[in-house]
Design an enzyme around this catalytic site. Structure first.
Site, PDB file in Angstrom:
ATOM      1  N   LYS A  81       0.823  -1.187   0.143  1.00  0.00           N
ATOM      2  CA  LYS A  81      -0.061  -0.180  -0.051  1.00  0.00           C
ATOM      3  C   LYS A  81       0.918   1.193  -0.042  1.00  0.00           C
ATOM      4  O   LYS A  81       1.771   1.368   0.686  1.00  0.00           O
ATOM      5  CB  LYS A  81      -0.835   0.085   1.263  1.00  0.00           C
ATOM      6  CG  LYS A  81      -1.999   1.086   1.585  1.00  0.00           C
ATOM      7  CD  LYS A  81      -2.786   0.901   2.638  1.00  0.00           C
ATOM      8  CE  LYS A  81      -4.044   1.845   2.468  1.00  0.00           C
ATOM      9  NZ  LYS A  81      -4.994   1.566   3.660  1.00  0.00           N
ATOM     10  N   SER A 156      -9.396   2.577   2.245  1.00  0.00           N
ATOM     11  CA  SER A 156      -8.290   3.079   1.540  1.00  0.00           C
ATOM     12  C   SER A 156      -7.452   1.997   0.897  1.00  0.00           C
ATOM     13  O   SER A 156      -6.427   2.479   0.068  1.00  0.00           O
ATOM     14  CB  SER A 156      -7.557   4.044   2.305  1.00  0.00           C
ATOM     15  OG  SER A 156      -6.848   3.426   3.520  1.00  0.00           O
ATOM     16  N   SER A 180     -10.645   0.262   6.256  1.00  0.00           N
ATOM     17  CA  SER A 180      -9.791   0.338   4.997  1.00  0.00           C
ATOM     18  C   SER A 180      -9.358  -0.968   4.498  1.00  0.00           C
ATOM     19  O   SER A 180      -8.695  -1.023   3.347  1.00  0.00           O
ATOM     20  CB  SER A 180      -8.601   1.245   5.172  1.00  0.00           C
ATOM     21  OG  SER A 180      -9.318   2.680   5.348  1.00  0.00           O
TER      22      SER A 180
END
Length: 470
Positions: A81, A156, A180
């Site tokens: 990420k 996210s 997320s």
């Protein structure tokens, strides 16, 4: 290579690599080619180091040939990420303030993947500073859902979920404050685990005692997530809340029977959230699946009163401490929703924080009591289906207005406030082919239990095996 390779479980690929049925270089080349072909439409991977990945794969093959000891993720490509610092590789946090930032060292989660033998491919797209459950930013734009171009991947950790769903990588990671790891898993028909706070230590972290945000794994199967957790979990002396339990427990085989399991089903979390009827319709058959697996299922929900205030207050406090000054200095380069959340935090007093922590404690105690009667709680992961990428967030659900960018995520945020681990697994599809996620919530520190439950549900339904038409 046959497309089947790209959707094989990471657990199977790991075995193939050790048995030398495929080399790390062959596996890497195949995934890099797939990224080259599919990523331009998906925008899931935003930074790619193909040369570095190939060199790492060659080194992995050489190590295996030399008889060196190798880790459980040996030779498996992983995408990190873009809020996780990667030494020597650009990390932007989705922010125009960091378009050229290259950290000097890996943060802990990245280092643990590397130590376990995973091979870094690149970085996956995020909302700016991971704020919000829709993956878009002004640096890279929006990511697109593999199941339908033009729709959100959630967030996210949306780039990670999309990369997994499209077969771009077999392993990916993320983080979760308000959903997320779970929300994008639901939107993209993959698996995302929000571990118990401290299960996967976060370092460095300015607020090491905070339990609101966690890091964790994502995968296409529950077993793949469990395998990753077995190398990501474990104590770190620099992290005050890290748990010292032996992470090896997560690597042992997961059962397929749920005989005697006590399940609570809360389709709207006790009336606290509004859920699109299309989602509850898809998940309505879940109770029967659990009953067939030997569980007893009852409609019930813990008392979640105060959870909204706990999450909203502690999040605002964290945002002010993290982004308040940044937003004041750079108002044109920090998105409005972040500045709004930080400004809300600036209005808080010490008494407000104390009240939230008292409510937090009471909520935790009520969850402990609830899980004396049940083993797991089931609920929808998301309240809405994937929506057009042009929207910042859904402004209404079933005619109920959503006042800000957090409201539509409450099916996850209220669970974050409890401190309980939560797993999103594929829960089915709408008649027009959009994925729906089932959220499996366990007692505090019962991460292994929810993985067992999720695995049994996954094996019984096989929803995760329905691939996007790419």
């Amino acid at each position: 290579m046959d497309d089947d390779l790209f959707f094989r479980p990471a657990t199977e690929l790991a075995g193939m690599l050790r048995a030398r049925e495929i080399s790390a270089r062959e596996l890497m080349d195949a995934h890099l080619d797939r990224i080259d072909r599919l990523n331009p439409d998906l925008n899931a991977v935003v930074t790619l180091d193909a040369d570095g990945a190939r060199a790492a794969a060659d080194a992995a093959d050489a190590a295996l040939a030399a008889g060196d000891s190798v880790g459980p993720l040996h030779g498996l490509p992983v995408a990190h990420k873009d809020t996780h610092a990667t030494g020597g590789m650009r990390t932007t946090w989705g922010s125009p303030l960091h378009t050229d930032t290259v950290p000097l060292r890996d943060e802990l989660i990245v280092a643990r993947y590397k130590a376990a033998g995973a091979l870094r491919v690149g970085k996956t797209n995020v909302p700016e500073f991971a704020a919000g459950s829709h993956t878009y930013n002004t640096v890279f734009g929006a990511s697109h859902n593999p199941y339908r171009h033009g729709l959100s991947v959630g967030g996210s950790s949306g780039g990670s979920a999309a990369a997994l769903a499209a077969g771009l990588v077999p392993l990916a990671d993320g983080s979760d404050m308000g959903g997320s790891l779970r929300n994008p898993a639901a939107f993209c028909n993959v698996v995302g685990l929000r571990p118990t706070p401290g299960r996967v230590p976060t370092w460095p972290a300015a607020m090491g005692w905070s339990q609101l945000s966690v890091q964790g794994p994502m995968g296409r199967t529950v077993a793949d997530v469990a395998l990753q957790l077995s190398v990501l979990a474990g104590a770190d002396p620099r992290v005050p809340i890290s748990l010292a339990d032996d992470p090896a427990e997560f690597a042992s085989p997961l059962p397929s029977s749920l005989a005697g399991l006590r399940v609570a089903w809360a389709p709207d979390l006790g009336g606290r959230v509004t859920v699109d009827p299309a989602i509850t319709s898809v998940l309505a058959s879940s109770a029967a699946v659990f009953a067939d697996l030997g569980a007893t299922v009852a409609d019930d929900c813990p008392d979640l009163s105060g959870a909204d205030d706990v999450f909203g207050t502690l999040r605002a406090w964290l945002f002010e401490s993290t982004f308040g000054e940044l937003g004041r200095r750079n108002p044109g380069k920090v998105k409005e929703s972040i500045r709004w959340n930080a400004e809300l935090g600036a209005t808080l007093s010490g008494a407000d924080i104390a009240r939230a922590e008292i409510e937090h404690t009471k909520l935790f105690e009520r969850m402990v009591a609830f899980f004396e009667r049940y083993d797991v709680l089931l609920a929808p992961t998301t309240q809405v289906l994937p929506f057009p990428v042009e929207l910042e967030y859904p402004t209404e659900i079933g005619g109920v207005p959503q006042e800000n960018y957090l409201e539509w995520m409450r099916s996850c945020t209220v669970i974050s406030a409890t401190g309980c681990p939560a797993l999103s697994v594929p829960g089915g599809f709408t008649p027009d082919g959009l994925p729906v996620g089932l959220q499996i919530i366990g007692a505090p520190r019962a991460d292994r239990r929810i993985l067992e439950v999720g695995h049994a549900f996954e094996q019984a339904t096989r929803f995760g095996q329905r691939r996007p038409a790419l």
